[in-house]
Design an enzyme around this catalytic site. Structure first.
Site, PDB file in Angstrom:
ATOM      1  N   LYS A  26       0.847  -1.187   0.000  1.00 55.60           N
ATOM      2  CA  LYS A  26       0.000   0.000   0.000  1.00 55.60           C
ATOM      3  C   LYS A  26       0.883   1.237   0.000  1.00 55.60           C
ATOM      4  CE  LYS A  26       0.640   1.947   3.403  1.00 55.60           C
ATOM      5  NZ  LYS A  26       1.884   2.470   4.093  1.00 55.60           N
TER       6      LYS A  26
ATOM      7  N   TYR B 291      -4.754   4.221   6.450  1.00 56.09           N
ATOM      8  CA  TYR B 291      -5.198   3.486   7.649  1.00 56.09           C
ATOM      9  C   TYR B 291      -6.386   4.196   8.315  1.00 56.09           C
ATOM     10  CZ  TYR B 291      -0.934   0.750   7.165  1.00 56.09           C
ATOM     11  OH  TYR B 291       0.054  -0.068   6.679  1.00 56.09           O
TER      12      TYR B 291
HETATM   13  P1  NAD Z   1      12.192   2.329   2.008  1.00 50.89           P
HETATM   14  O1  NAD Z   1      12.550   3.703   1.565  1.00 50.89           O
HETATM   15  O2  NAD Z   1      12.782   1.842   3.274  1.00 50.89           O
HETATM   16  O3  NAD Z   1      12.575   1.287   0.869  1.00 50.89           O
HETATM   17  C1  NAD Z   1      12.284   1.543  -0.490  1.00 50.89           C
HETATM   18  C2  NAD Z   1      13.104   0.630  -1.360  1.00 50.89           C
HETATM   19  O4  NAD Z   1      12.883   1.007  -2.722  1.00 50.89           O
HETATM   20  C3  NAD Z   1      14.620   0.731  -1.101  1.00 50.89           C
HETATM   21  O5  NAD Z   1      15.180  -0.552  -1.148  1.00 50.89           O
HETATM   22  C4  NAD Z   1      15.118   1.558  -2.268  1.00 50.89           C
HETATM   23  O6  NAD Z   1      16.439   1.257  -2.634  1.00 50.89           O
HETATM   24  C5  NAD Z   1      14.146   1.152  -3.365  1.00 50.89           C
HETATM   25  N1  NAD Z   1      14.039   2.153  -4.421  1.00 50.89           N
HETATM   26  C6  NAD Z   1      14.140   1.903  -5.736  1.00 50.89           C
HETATM   27  N2  NAD Z   1      14.048   3.030  -6.450  1.00 50.89           N
HETATM   28  C7  NAD Z   1      13.930   4.030  -5.565  1.00 50.89           C
HETATM   29  C8  NAD Z   1      13.805   5.436  -5.703  1.00 50.89           C
HETATM   30  N3  NAD Z   1      13.776   6.026  -6.894  1.00 50.89           N
HETATM   31  N4  NAD Z   1      13.718   6.176  -4.585  1.00 50.89           N
HETATM   32  C9  NAD Z   1      13.695   5.582  -3.361  1.00 50.89           C
HETATM   33  N5  NAD Z   1      13.806   4.241  -3.175  1.00 50.89           N
HETATM   34  C10 NAD Z   1      13.913   3.480  -4.264  1.00 50.89           C
HETATM   35  O7  NAD Z   1      10.607   2.257   2.048  1.00 50.89           O
HETATM   36  P2  NAD Z   1       9.694   1.211   2.811  1.00 50.89           P
HETATM   37  O8  NAD Z   1       9.308   1.797   4.123  1.00 50.89           O
HETATM   38  O9  NAD Z   1      10.299  -0.120   2.771  1.00 50.89           O
HETATM   39  O10 NAD Z   1       8.360   1.249   1.926  1.00 50.89           O
HETATM   40  C11 NAD Z   1       8.245   0.530   0.717  1.00 50.89           C
HETATM   41  C12 NAD Z   1       6.765   0.255   0.440  1.00 50.89           C
HETATM   42  O11 NAD Z   1       6.253  -0.530   1.508  1.00 50.89           O
HETATM   43  C13 NAD Z   1       5.887   1.508   0.385  1.00 50.89           C
HETATM   44  O12 NAD Z   1       4.847   1.314  -0.525  1.00 50.89           O
HETATM   45  C14 NAD Z   1       5.315   1.603   1.787  1.00 50.89           C
HETATM   46  O13 NAD Z   1       4.084   2.297   1.861  1.00 50.89           O
HETATM   47  C15 NAD Z   1       5.141   0.136   2.098  1.00 50.89           C
HETATM   48  N6  NAD Z   1       5.106  -0.132   3.538  1.00 50.89           N
HETATM   49  C16 NAD Z   1       4.035  -0.793   4.033  1.00 50.89           C
HETATM   50  C17 NAD Z   1       3.929  -1.048   5.374  1.00 50.89           C
HETATM   51  C18 NAD Z   1       2.746  -1.805   5.894  1.00 50.89           C
HETATM   52  O14 NAD Z   1       2.555  -1.820   7.105  1.00 50.89           O
HETATM   53  N7  NAD Z   1       1.964  -2.460   5.028  1.00 50.89           N
HETATM   54  C19 NAD Z   1       4.936  -0.609   6.240  1.00 50.89           C
HETATM   55  C20 NAD Z   1       6.044   0.052   5.720  1.00 50.89           C
HETATM   56  C21 NAD Z   1       6.109   0.287   4.342  1.00 50.89           C
END
Ligand code: NAD
Length: 362
Positions: free
Chosen positions: A134, A218
């Site tokens: 999401k 949420y």
């Molecule tokens: P994050 O920034 O920690 O990780 C993002 C990943 O994408 C990294 O590995 C990064 O290298 C990669 N990436 C590739 N191209 C990129 C770019 N152009 N810019 C930035 N990063 C890039 O983010 P996250 O917290 O892991 O979130 C990722 C997804 O997961 C999002 O959609 C977020 O909403 C979702 N998420 C969901 C929950 C949940 O409870 N369901 C919790 C946290 C995150």
């Protein structure tokens, strides 16, 4: 409290049901029958590293078999920790090679939201099932394209709304559907945390940042699931207390929703405020949850003395096991792409309302 009763998880509840099911036919061109689905995580940031990969180890019907990353320096650590073979490591360019990999049945997209549509569509074209985090995508058009691609390739699409797999959230959804306290009059919901980072995609509009998609869904889901209805109008206001960080996207969004039954919701979401609660006032009673959308410990109570406090070992493991079983048994996903789309329709209207400073009908 003598009229207080506890809602116990049944032996036939979701965790028990997951264990009791045996995988019958796995609909995969490359793997006619498997006991566990091979999952490839796309994007190895916080959520994949800290939450999903460890949760996959706790699942009964999934195993982490592959990774897709644009950061080669992460590969050795992931391979050592999870035993991922060289042939199951991909980058964003050779991602389509997954099509010919029988180890991988499901592609789980865990990238910034602006990349969800592209990687879902490219993933669906490989013939593998798709789980996507999401918010589903920044626009309704993207969500519709994702659903279309999965449907055209006859693969399943699930959105990572882990809460809908949590029996504590299912408890208030049930009250919304069965209405033991009469109609819903008012929902108040909030989801936010203080994000101290100063340079992240969550602050970048082009990458799909903004608190509304990240945490606001949420609060929105709280209202939609508690009423069991879809909003017919929204009125929203965006704000920030840190314009030096939040100049492309909003830090805080407050939004009101009106539902067909006349129920109303006042919802709040913020990257500047720690909050996680839901209150539903019905014609003849109330329900309160705090927290209502956390990874664990969601709990609450109702005006008749009912306590909502189901045990759940690991929300994400349960989500992935239930989604894997839906693939194995060819049954509907609990949270399909259409559910992600429903939220994004409202999110688009919320942004329009905040920008135009007026009520928007849906
Ligand atoms: P994050 O920034 O920690 O990780 C993002 C990943 O994408 C990294 O590995 C990064 O290298 C990669 N990436 C590739 N191209 C990129 C770019 N152009 N810019 C930035 N990063 C890039 O983010 P996250 O917290 O892991 O979130 C990722 C997804 O997961 C999002 O959609 C977020 O909403 C979702 N998420 C969901 C929950 C949940 O409870 N369901 C919790 C946290 C995150």
């Amino acid at each position: 409290m003598k009229n207080q009763r506890r809602m116990f998880i049944q032996k036939t509840g979701m965790i028990g049901a997951a264990a009791a099911f045996s995988p019958h036919v796995l609909l995969s061109a490359t793997n006619p029958k498997k006991e566990k689905l091979g999952v490839a995580l796309v994007g190895l940031g916080y959520y994949s590293t800290d939450i999903l990969a460890p949760a996959l180890k706790l699942t009964s019907h999934c195993e982490l078999k592959g990774i897709v990353t644009g950061s080669p320096e992460k590969i050795p650590k992931w391979q050592a920790k999870y035993g991922i073979e060289d042939k199951n490591v991909y980058n964003y360019e050779n991602y389509e090679g997954i099509a010919n990999n029988p180890d991988i049945d499901v592609i789980y997209i865990v990238l910034p939201p602006s990349m969800h549509a592209e990687y879902t569509i490219r993933g669906a074209n490989t013939g593998k099932h798709i789980w996507c985090e999401k918010p589903m995508a920044p626009s309704v058009a993207d969500c519709e394209a994702m659903i279309k691609a999965c449907s055209a390739n006859q693969v399943k699409l699930a959105i990572g709304y882990r809460c809908q797999h949590d029996p504590n959230i299912q408890a208030y959804m049930k009250v919304g559907q069965e209405r033991p306290f009469g109609k819903v009059r008012m929902v108040t919901s909030a989801a936010g945390y203080f994000d101290g980072r100063t340079n992240h995609w969550k602050q970048n509009k082009a990458l799909g940042g903004g608190v509304m998609g990240d945490m606001g869904v949420y609060a929105l889901q709280g209202a939609r699931l508690a009423t069991g209805e879809e909003p017919i109008s929204v009125l929203a206001q965006a704000s920030t207390t840190r314009p030096e960080i939040y100049h492309e996207v909003e830090e805080t969004m407050m939004f009101q929703l009106e539902f067909p039954s006349g129920a109303r919701a006042a919802c709040h979401t913020s990257f500047g405020i720690n909050m996680n609660h839901l209150q539903v006032n019905y014609e003849k009673g109330w329900l309160k949850m705090e927290p209502h959308s956390a990874y664990s410990g969601n709990n609450g109570s109702m005006s008749d003395g009912t306590i909502i406090n189901f045990p759940i070992e690991n929300q994400q493991a349960k989500q992935m096991d239930e989604d894997a079983l839906a693939i194995m048994n060819n049954t509907p996903m609990l949270v399909p792409g259409e559910e992600g789309l429903r939220d994004i329709k409202v999110v688009e209207a919320i942004y329009k309302s905040a920008q135009q400073n007026c009520m928007v009908n849906l």
